[in-house]
Design an enzyme around this catalytic site. Structure first.
Site, PDB file in Angstrom:
ATOM      1  CB  SER A   1      -0.892  -6.722  -7.599  1.00  0.00           C
ATOM      2  OG  SER A   1      -1.974  -5.814  -7.579  1.00  0.00           O
TER       3      SER A   1
ATOM      4  CG  HIS B   1      -1.057  -4.273  -4.518  1.00  0.00           C
ATOM      5  ND1 HIS B   1      -0.802  -3.967  -5.782  1.00  0.00           N
ATOM      6  CD2 HIS B   1       0.008  -3.858  -3.679  1.00  0.00           C
ATOM      7  CE1 HIS B   1       0.380  -3.525  -5.962  1.00  0.00           C
ATOM      8  NE2 HIS B   1       0.822  -3.421  -4.675  1.00  0.00           N
TER       9      HIS B   1
ATOM     10  CG  ASP C   1       3.813  -1.291  -5.528  1.00  0.00           C
ATOM     11  OD1 ASP C   1       4.771  -0.611  -5.131  1.00  0.00           O
ATOM     12  OD2 ASP C   1       3.256  -1.918  -4.614  1.00  0.00           O
TER      13      ASP C   1
END
Length: 344
Positions: A164, A191, A288
């Site tokens: 991310s 992401h 995540d």
């Protein structure tokens, strides 16, 4: 340091956007100053210390990219890009990330937009403030040439990578390090919004020996190919006969991030033999991928989380390690070496 001590410089030629950002940040206990263009911003940065700069791309006198270059050269500072280019021209925003910007936020187009993205702005400001200054400068990887020799006869395995905030530069370094003859399929969830992933894949493909492509429905997993998850869809897998392919899944579990690293890991856990999976959790805010990595490790996959020493934001890899999902915790450079060794 308490967040009220953090001073933020808002750089934007739009009085409306400046007022909105100043009000939002001040209301959340940040000290805020502003500049109307890049030149003014550089003058203020020379005189005082700012913990973070929000930087528009399209401005008179000195645009955002030119300003960012100067900031990184003269006084490396945390920078968040705020621009309509997020939607209109993702290449410019990707260039900003490459130059050292930590993240990007789409410029609100109306008051409705403003209300919608206030939470996102605050979340990204908080994440950016966690980034240590030493991570702002781009460092090149040093990998011994002996590690680059791969064995094309190795049975194809699956290298699955999640990242991310701070991830795009790392993904680029991994792709650049992989030889065209790499014997495994590589899948990446970074992401990113829908408008970004095609250009991100194209950019990586242009600087790498290995083939890099954005995920498409039915795309086959192949040796020597990196598949970048498509923004706005989850990256899932299916197996038919002996072939593995990609399927683009809707966000039915209402995950915060789409694509989600957990969705990729959990799909792999069901579809692929665990002994052929090598899962990596890189930098990023939140958790995540942590649950998916725990499941992969439980099944017997090889799993690595990035160390606190090299993770730009030590959130996702920390959660993966603390929940018991990581077989190893390694610095980023050692993770790249491990990915290369996996091809021998």
């Amino acid at each position: 340091m308490h967040k009220s001590k953090k001073k933020i410089l808002v750089v934007d030629d739009s009085a409306v956007i400046r007022r909105y950002l100043i009000t939002l940040l001040a209301k959340n206990s940040y000290e805020v100053d502003f500049a109307r263009n890049g030149q003014e911003a550089l003058e203020k940065l020379q005189k005082e210390h700012f913990s973070l700069v929000t930087l528009d791309i399209e401005m008179p006198v000195l645009n955002g990219i030119e300003t960012l270059r100067e900031i990184m050269k003269l006084k490396p500072t945390r920078v968040l890009m705020i621009s309509s280019y997020v939607h209109d021209n993702s290449d410019v925003t990707l260039e900003a990330l490459d130059l050292g910007a930590i993240d990007y936020i789409p410029k609100p187009k109306s008051s409705v937009d403003i209300a919608k993205i206030s939470d996102e702005i605050l979340r990204k400001v908080q994440a950016a403030l966690q980034v240590l200054p030493q991570f702002l400068k781009k460092t090149e990887l040093h990998v011994e040439s002996s590690i680059l020799k791969v064995n094309a006869d190795v049975d194809m395995g699956f290298v699955l990578i999640g990242a991310s905030t701070g991830g795009p530069r790392l993904i680029e370094q991994i792709c650049k390090a992989l030889p065209a003859s790499y014997p495994h399929a590589v899948c990446v969830v970074q992401h990113m919004p829908t408008e970004f992933t095609a250009n991100f894949a194209k950019r990586l493909n242009s600087v790498s020996e290995i083939t890099v492509a954005e995920a498409q429905e039915g795309m086959e997993l192949e040796k020597g190919k990196v598949i970048i998850a498509k923004g706005g869809k989850h990256l899932h897998f299916r197996k038919k006969l002996k072939k593995y392919s990609v399927t683009l899944a809707e966000n039915i579990r209402e995950r915060f991030f789409v694509p989600s690293v957990d969705e990729m890991f959990l799909s792999a856990a069901v579809v692929m033999p665990a002994g052929k999976i090598f899962a990596v959790e890189l930098t990023g805010i939140g958790d995540d991928g942590a649950d998916g990595m725990v499941e992969l490790r439980r099944l017997g996959a090889y799993t690595i989380a990035e160390s606190e020493k090299t993770a730009v934001v030590y959130g996702m890899p920390k959660e993966a390690a603390e929940r018991g999902g990581a077989s190893k915790v390694l610095d980023f450079e050692d993770i790249v070496k491990e990915i290369l060794k996996y091809g021998q």
